[in-house]
Design an enzyme around this catalytic site. Structure first.
Site, mmCIF file in Angstrom:
data_model
loop_
_atom_site.group_PDB
_atom_site.id
_atom_site.type_symbol
_atom_site.label_atom_id
_atom_site.label_comp_id
_atom_site.label_asym_id
_atom_site.label_seq_id
_atom_site.Cartn_x
_atom_site.Cartn_y
_atom_site.Cartn_z
ATOM 1 N N LYS A 175 4.295 9.136 8.705
ATOM 2 C CA LYS A 175 4.045 8.518 10.019
ATOM 3 C C LYS A 175 5.020 8.990 11.106
ATOM 4 O O LYS A 175 4.837 10.074 11.639
ATOM 5 C CB LYS A 175 3.978 6.996 9.851
ATOM 6 C CG LYS A 175 2.802 6.629 8.919
ATOM 7 C CD LYS A 175 2.349 5.193 8.903
ATOM 8 C CE LYS A 175 1.027 5.062 8.164
ATOM 9 N NZ LYS A 175 1.050 4.313 6.935
ATOM 10 N N TYR A 208 0.852 -1.178 0.000
ATOM 11 C CA TYR A 208 0.000 0.000 0.000
ATOM 12 C C TYR A 208 0.892 1.234 0.000
ATOM 13 O O TYR A 208 1.855 1.306 0.762
ATOM 14 C CB TYR A 208 -0.892 0.011 1.248
ATOM 15 C CG TYR A 208 -1.780 1.225 1.367
ATOM 16 C CD1 TYR A 208 -2.827 1.436 0.473
ATOM 17 C CD2 TYR A 208 -1.587 2.158 2.381
ATOM 18 C CE1 TYR A 208 -3.651 2.552 0.583
ATOM 19 C CE2 TYR A 208 -2.415 3.278 2.500
ATOM 20 C CZ TYR A 208 -3.441 3.468 1.596
ATOM 21 O OH TYR A 208 -4.251 4.566 1.705
ATOM 22 N N ASP A 244 9.430 2.938 -0.362
ATOM 23 C CA ASP A 244 8.416 3.566 0.480
ATOM 24 C C ASP A 244 8.674 3.161 1.931
ATOM 25 O O ASP A 244 8.445 2.010 2.315
ATOM 26 C CB ASP A 244 7.025 3.128 -0.004
ATOM 27 C CG ASP A 244 5.898 3.763 0.808
ATOM 28 O OD1 ASP A 244 6.174 4.377 1.858
ATOM 29 O OD2 ASP A 244 4.735 3.632 0.368
#
Ligand SMILES: *Cc1c(COP(=O)(O)O)cnc(C)c1O
Length: 441
Positions: free
Chosen positions: A273, A150, A245
């Site tokens: 995050k 994702y 990522d």
């Protein structure tokens, strides 16, 4: 008090009913709605250290950590103070500020292959911008991604595929056009031969490969030894860029993220995050010659009204400055401790399982053997998860409400928190053992 019992969630239920009137599905991000586990989403009102408190006054040990950012625990005094100070000095100026430079320097210092960064507001923006930059830099259009990874809700990266060696992406969500999807090739994770084959066929068209540094969005699935290095080699040989990522792994699994554990250098990186400290902030960065193509230095456009917001930057920078070697030692130790408790409880209850690990990312696969890709993870006895989840919740442990999400450990988990987990797990494991497979339809 700790522990809820499903009867006493009146305030959350009330708020959810109101939310459903004015917000689609009652939530601002889908997994929060508890659809895959059932029941009433808990509306939280406060967090402190490893604890969350919901609208009905129940306390939970938090194993979600806002999906990653809160590695220091909730309302860490230094972070709160930094935010307070920044806010008092003005919320946003739309000009450069010194804090942005400090944060950029901190990111560049920690992750060696990252020479320059651009700050954005979300991980989605980071991956979207990195892909655009890779296309602009290479003059090519095709993106290779992996099933089960994702990268935020970027149109081109939502493209999904069934199993198969090299499936050309079809739109898996309405609203993504066929054109966007056909520029995306979806391959199975950890299948380097599949990647080599696609490069052999379409190498001239491939702008980039984007991969999670270690997969954490299908449960935790570590890359096989040599997988990321192999991607790097193939990208280099064919003039494509490797986008790693690290929105989930960055500054969580080590002080330099997954790169700090593995040392494979990508061309571009995406962060979010942890580096946000819990406010909206994210970044992408990498090779200086690639980043030089971004406006205003170069022709590839990218911008943001609130990018580098001073309050968000203060939260992120202060979080990183407090993320010392001791914090990473605590994160690893806490992940190991949770791992041990999972193993003991599930084994005792006779539940067939494998604990999936990628550094301190941890999740449970209800099947024998380590899952290596999305098909493996979907093939497990995922129906054992909802009763497991709800037993934990009823006994004061807030786990991610989906079997495909990893647990996010914080360094704030202490003996009190672990004793709540240790008491809850045997009940949850027995609930998982008692679960029955849904009727095949
Ligand atoms: C969470 C996540 C994103 C998206 O970040 P948002 O801030 O939710 O847009 C991208 N990539 C990975 C690996 C993630 O875990």
């Amino acid at each position: 008090m700790t522990g809820t019992g499903t009867s006493s969630v009146g305030r959350s239920a009330e708020l959810f009913a109101r939310a459903e009137q004015v917000v689609p599905g009652g939530v601002n991000s889908p997994v929060r709605a508890f659809r895959s586990v059932g029941g009433t989403p808990r509306f939280m009102v406060a967090g402190s250290g490893p604890w969350l408190t919901d609208a009905d006054g129940h306390r939970y040990v938090d194993l979600v950590s806002s999906w990653g950012p809160m590695i220091l625990g909730h309302a860490h005094p230094a972070v709160v103070e930094a935010v307070r100070e920044a806010a008092s000095a003005g919320l946003s100026f739309g000009t450069p500020t010194g804090g942005e430079v400090d944060l950029a320097e901190e990111l560049v210092r920690r992750v060696e292959p990252v020479e320059q960064v651009r700050l954005v507001n979300s991980g989605t923006e980071a991956t979207m911008s990195a892909v655009r930059l890779a296309r602009g830099f290479t003059g090519r259009s095709v993106v290779v991604k992996f099933a089960g990874c994702y990268h935020g809700h970027v149109d081109a990266l939502l493209a999904e595929a069934g199993s198969g060696v090299a499936t050309f992406g079809l739109p898996s969500t309405p609203g993504v056009t066929g054109a966007q999807a056909t520029d995306t090739i979806v391959l199975p994770y950890n299948d380097l031969d599949g990647v080599a084959q696609v490069f052999a066929e379409r190498g001239q068209d491939i702008a980039c490969v984007i991969t999670e540094a270690a997969a954490g969005n299908m449960g935790a699935v570590a890359p096989d030894d040599g997988f990321n290095a192999g991607l790097k080699r193939l990208c280099q040989a064919h003039g494509a860029l490797l986008i790693i990522d690290e929105v989930m792994t960055g500054f969580r699994v080590s002080s330099a993220g997954w790169y700090g554990l593995e040392g494979v250098a990508g061309d571009l990186y995406c962060f979010g995050k942890v580096m946000s400290g819990g406010l909206p902030a994210a970044a992408f960065g990498g090779r200086a010659d690639v980043m030089a193509q971004l406006a205003p230095a170069g022709p590839v456009y990218q911008a943001g009204t609130l990018a580098g917001n001073p309050v968000a930057v203060a939260a992120g920078l202060t979080t990183l400055r407090h993320a010392t070697p001791e914090v990473y030692t605590a994160l690893d130790a806490n992940a190991d401790r949770l791992h041990g408790l999972f193993t003991d409880a599930l084994t005792e209850a006779g539940v067939v399982h494998t604990i999936q690990r990628a550094g301190s990312l941890i999740s449970i696969r209800f099947a024998e053997g380590v899952g290596r890709d999305y098909d493996d993870m979907r093939a497990a006895e995922t129906w054992r998860f909802p009763p497991f989840f709800h037993a934990l919740l009823d006994h004061g442990v807030y786990a991610p409400p989906s079997v495909f999400e990893a647990c996010f450990i914080s360094a704030a988990l202490d003996d009190d928190a672990f004793s709540v987990i240790a008491d809850a797990l045997p009940v949850a494991a027995r609930a998982a053992a008692a679960a029955t497979a849904p009727e095949a339809s």
